[in-house]
Scaffold this motif. Structure first.
Motif, PDB file in Angstrom:
ATOM      1  N   LEU A  22       0.811  -1.224   0.000  1.00 17.67           N
ATOM      2  CA  LEU A  22       0.000   0.000   0.000  1.00 17.67           C
ATOM      3  C   LEU A  22       0.842   1.272   0.000  1.00 17.67           C
ATOM      4  CD1 LEU A  22      -2.695  -1.172   2.596  1.00 17.67           C
ATOM      5  CD2 LEU A  22      -3.021  -0.886   0.121  1.00 17.67           C
ATOM      6  N   GLY A  23       2.161   1.103   0.045  1.00 13.66           N
ATOM      7  CA  GLY A  23       3.056   2.265   0.034  1.00 13.66           C
ATOM      8  C   GLY A  23       2.978   3.094   1.294  1.00 13.66           C
ATOM      9  N   LEU A  24       2.796   2.436   2.444  1.00 11.32           N
ATOM     10  CA  LEU A  24       2.619   3.140   3.709  1.00 11.32           C
ATOM     11  C   LEU A  24       3.924   3.215   4.497  1.00 11.32           C
ATOM     12  CD1 LEU A  24      -0.711   1.422   4.829  1.00 11.32           C
ATOM     13  CD2 LEU A  24      -0.461   3.738   3.901  1.00 11.32           C
ATOM     14  N   ALA A  25       4.102   4.318   5.193  1.00 10.92           N
ATOM     15  CA  ALA A  25       5.230   4.469   6.115  1.00 10.92           C
ATOM     16  C   ALA A  25       4.762   4.083   7.512  1.00 10.92           C
ATOM     17  CB  ALA A  25       5.732   5.911   6.107  1.00 10.92           C
ATOM     18  N   VAL A  26       5.650   3.459   8.270  1.00 10.29           N
ATOM     19  CA  VAL A  26       5.300   3.044   9.632  1.00 10.29           C
ATOM     20  C   VAL A  26       5.031   4.295  10.467  1.00 10.29           C
ATOM     21  CG1 VAL A  26       6.095   1.806  11.682  1.00 10.29           C
ATOM     22  CG2 VAL A  26       6.720   0.986   9.406  1.00 10.29           C
ATOM     23  N   PRO A  27       3.927   4.344  11.208  1.00 10.33           N
ATOM     24  CA  PRO A  27       3.594   5.567  11.956  1.00 10.33           C
ATOM     25  C   PRO A  27       4.503   5.797  13.158  1.00 10.33           C
ATOM     26  CG  PRO A  27       2.083   3.806  12.548  1.00 10.33           C
ATOM     27  CD  PRO A  27       2.913   3.289  11.406  1.00 10.33           C
ATOM     28  N   ALA A  28       4.742   7.071  13.439  1.00 10.98           N
ATOM     29  CA  ALA A  28       5.467   7.460  14.648  1.00 10.98           C
ATOM     30  C   ALA A  28       4.548   8.205  15.611  1.00 10.98           C
ATOM     31  CB  ALA A  28       6.661   8.351  14.291  1.00 10.98           C
ATOM     32  N   THR A  29       3.402   8.654  15.107  1.00  8.29           N
ATOM     33  CA  THR A  29       2.450   9.405  15.932  1.00  8.29           C
ATOM     34  C   THR A  29       1.071   8.761  15.834  1.00  8.29           C
ATOM     35  OG1 THR A  29       1.717  10.894  14.163  1.00  8.29           O
ATOM     36  CG2 THR A  29       3.705  11.530  15.396  1.00  8.29           C
ATOM     37  N   TRP A  30       0.228   9.106  16.808  1.00 10.06           N
ATOM     38  CA  TRP A  30      -1.144   8.606  16.793  1.00 10.06           C
ATOM     39  C   TRP A  30      -1.930   9.222  15.633  1.00 10.06           C
ATOM     40  CZ3 TRP A  30      -2.570   4.410  19.115  1.00 10.06           C
ATOM     41  CH2 TRP A  30      -1.919   3.993  20.293  1.00 10.06           C
ATOM     42  N   GLU A  31      -1.581  10.451  15.275  1.00 11.06           N
ATOM     43  CA  GLU A  31      -2.259  11.076  14.136  1.00 11.06           C
ATOM     44  C   GLU A  31      -1.982  10.273  12.861  1.00 11.06           C
ATOM     45  OE1 GLU A  31      -1.823  14.278  17.229  1.00 11.06           O
ATOM     46  OE2 GLU A  31      -0.543  12.695  16.417  1.00 11.06           O
ATOM     47  N   GLU A  32      -0.746   9.818  12.695  1.00  7.98           N
ATOM     48  CA  GLU A  32      -0.410   8.984  11.534  1.00  7.98           C
ATOM     49  C   GLU A  32      -1.096   7.617  11.634  1.00  7.98           C
ATOM     50  OE1 GLU A  32       4.045  10.996  10.972  1.00  7.98           O
ATOM     51  OE2 GLU A  32       3.830   8.970  11.814  1.00  7.98           O
ATOM     52  N   PHE A  33      -1.190   7.100  12.848  1.00  9.02           N
ATOM     53  CA  PHE A  33      -1.890   5.837  13.084  1.00  9.02           C
ATOM     54  C   PHE A  33      -3.340   5.945  12.614  1.00  9.02           C
ATOM     55  CE2 PHE A  33      -4.422   3.055  15.873  1.00  9.02           C
ATOM     56  CZ  PHE A  33      -3.726   1.846  15.804  1.00  9.02           C
ATOM     57  N   GLU A  34      -3.977   7.055  12.964  1.00 11.49           N
ATOM     58  CA  GLU A  34      -5.371   7.241  12.564  1.00 11.49           C
ATOM     59  C   GLU A  34      -5.508   7.332  11.046  1.00 11.49           C
ATOM     60  OE1 GLU A  34      -9.259  10.163  13.310  1.00 11.49           O
ATOM     61  OE2 GLU A  34      -7.352  10.617  14.312  1.00 11.49           O
ATOM     62  N   LYS A  35      -4.585   8.027  10.380  1.00 14.01           N
ATOM     63  CA  LYS A  35      -4.660   8.150   8.921  1.00 14.01           C
ATOM     64  C   LYS A  35      -4.472   6.799   8.241  1.00 14.01           C
ATOM     65  CE  LYS A  35      -3.227  12.995   8.602  1.00 14.01           C
ATOM     66  NZ  LYS A  35      -2.173  13.949   8.128  1.00 14.01           N
ATOM     67  N   ILE A  36      -3.569   5.994   8.773  1.00 18.09           N
ATOM     68  CA  ILE A  36      -3.375   4.654   8.227  1.00 18.09           C
ATOM     69  C   ILE A  36      -4.630   3.822   8.470  1.00 18.09           C
ATOM     70  CG2 ILE A  36      -2.066   2.500   8.495  1.00 18.09           C
ATOM     71  CD1 ILE A  36       0.405   4.231   9.036  1.00 18.09           C
ATOM     72  N   GLY A  37      -5.294   4.084   9.597  1.00 14.25           N
ATOM     73  CA  GLY A  37      -6.557   3.410   9.872  1.00 14.25           C
ATOM     74  C   GLY A  37      -7.600   3.718   8.812  1.00 14.25           C
ATOM     75  N   GLU A  38      -7.616   4.948   8.327  1.00 14.24           N
ATOM     76  CA  GLU A  38      -8.552   5.317   7.259  1.00 14.24           C
ATOM     77  C   GLU A  38      -8.260   4.529   5.986  1.00 14.24           C
ATOM     78  OE1 GLU A  38      -8.232   9.502   6.747  1.00 14.24           O
ATOM     79  OE2 GLU A  38      -9.022   9.993   8.740  1.00 14.24           O
ATOM     80  N   VAL A  39      -6.963   4.396   5.672  1.00 16.83           N
ATOM     81  CA  VAL A  39      -6.566   3.621   4.496  1.00 16.83           C
ATOM     82  C   VAL A  39      -6.973   2.163   4.670  1.00 16.83           C
ATOM     83  CG1 VAL A  39      -4.611   2.808   3.122  1.00 16.83           C
ATOM     84  CG2 VAL A  39      -4.648   5.161   3.972  1.00 16.83           C
TER      85      VAL A  39
END
Length: 416
Positions: free
Chosen positions: A149-166
């Motif tokens: 999916l071309g995703l970067a591993v999250p470092a923040t909860w905000e990034e975690f949430e965006k990956i959750g949307e994907v």
């Protein structure tokens, strides 16, 4: 019981003036996972014999309180799988635990990984146990899916949430929205205080479920529940397991033992899939704050007739690198953990060789208030959250009220 045969001559015996001393006998209460380590200690120490009694963790406190009241069969050493036992067994009524403060050298205390011994340390300066293993939350993820999916591993909860949307858009999930401990980890990471001891106190707690960070974290959980990124099922429920086996788990913020003890045996994930990254922080935070899920401890009876041997046993069980280096969970002892690292790094089941490195880097982020309380914080959350399908934000005041009630029943004072 070990058989010991003493070969000596009459002359030697007479010269010595007495026979070799009998070994000290200690009774230990163990869960099933600690039986073999206790046996290993028994085999390695001729001067100490262990009577190993298996007691299921949920039954241990009640049985121990009963034994102390009757004065019979009180164990010298216990393994506590549930941290609530630390508080439950150090009250005036159930005063079991030995104070190790003047019995364990500072060098030994300092040899544990950062924040490891927080559950064992009391507000009045006592050390009531030594930690067996660490269980702080890190980020587990499906590396092939991330790459796809071309995703970067999250470092923040905000990034975690965006990956959750994907994930949700692709019919996948990034965790559970109902299992209390992972949800509470997200809330505490944001700043919620669901009943933490006031510094320097052993019986006064502070409850704050209304600060901005707490509300923001609860809002994140609500949004991820609503869009399906967080499953409505717990990670051990059949429906969740089925989803994982169907390839729907993209990421899971879980404890250090989750890969070895859940993803591998329960989810039956193939090798080369699971990787890990560090604990997450919110963007406005300097560093992450991670709750934990487990991590047992060893404690001793303060009235034991053999305190030196009790301390020797507790220290060996938690700091012997030969033992802990072969453990199935991350040792709390730094040198043992460094030995354990080699086993994890060389395990081809993991998709990356740095899984241990991520665990170690996250150890200092373990919340200092992760400790044993005389009431169950998670039970309070489960009671309120299970009562309706309403939002976490709307339930924060109810959580606070339930925690306060539970704490008062357990004899705690509430800080204003």
């Amino acid at each position: 019981m070990k058989k010991r045969i003493l070969l000596t001559t009459v002359a030697t015996a007479l010269a010595a003036g007495s026979a070799t001393a009998d070994p000290v006998k200690l009774t230990v209460w163990s869960d099933t996972a600690r039986i073999e380590p206790f046996k290993a200690f028994d085999a390695a120490h001729d001067n100490i014999e262990l009577d190993i009694v298996t007691v299921a963790p949920p039954d241990q406190t009640a049985k121990l309180q009963l034994a102390m009241r009757s004065g019979d069969d009180v164990p010298d050493v216990i393994f506590m799988a549930e941290l609530q036992q630390i508080a439950q067994l150090s009250t005036r009524r159930s005063n079991y635990l030995m104070d190790l403060s003047d019995k364990v050298d500072a060098t030994v205390v300092d040899s544990f990984l950062p924040s490891s011994l927080s559950p064992c340390e009391t507000g009045d300066g006592r050390l009531l146990c030594l930690r067996n293993d660490l269980a702080h939350f890190i980020t587990w993820y499906n590396k092939p899916k991330f790459d796809e999916l071309g995703l970067a591993v999250p470092a923040t909860w905000e990034e975690f949430e965006k990956i959750g949307e994907v994930a949700a858009q692709n019919g996948m999930i990034v965790g559970t929205g109902t299992q209390p401990t992972p949800v509470v980890n997200m809330l505490i990471a944001g700043g919620c205080e669901p009943g933490f001891l006031v510094e320097g106190s052993t019986d006064t707690i502070k409850i704050d479920m209304a600060n901005d960070g707490c509300v923001a974290a609860a809002g994140m959980v609500d949004r991820m529940r609503a869009n399906g990124a967080l499953s409505p099922h717990g990670p051990f429920e059949p429906s969740f397991v089925t989803d994982v086996k169907d390839g729907k788990l993209l990421m899971f913020n879980g404890p250090t033992w989750f890969g070895e003890h859940v993803m591998r045996p329960l989810y039956e994930l193939d090798g080369g899939i699971v990787a890990a990254s560090e604990s997450l922080k919110f963007q406005d935070q300097e560093k992450p704050v991670a709750w934990s899920w487990g991590g047992g401890v060893f404690g001793g009876y303060h009235k034991s007739e053999h305190p030196d041997e009790v301390v020797q046993l507790i220290k060996w069980m938690t700091t012997d690198t030969g033992l802990q280096g072969k453990a199935t969970t991350m040792p709390a002892h730094a040198d043992s953990s460094a030995v354990w690292k080699d086993r994890v790094a060389s395990d081809p089941w993991y998709a990356a060789a740095d899984v241990y490195d991520k665990m170690e880097a996250s150890a200092p982020y373990g919340h200092p208030s992760y400790a044993g309380y005389r009431f169950d914080i998670m039970a309070a959350f489960a009671k309120i959250d299970g009562a309706s399908d309403g939002s976490i934000v709307d339930k924060l005041a109810d959580y606070a009220a339930e925690i306060e009630n539970s704490a008062k029943v357990a004899g705690y004072k509430i800080a204003n």
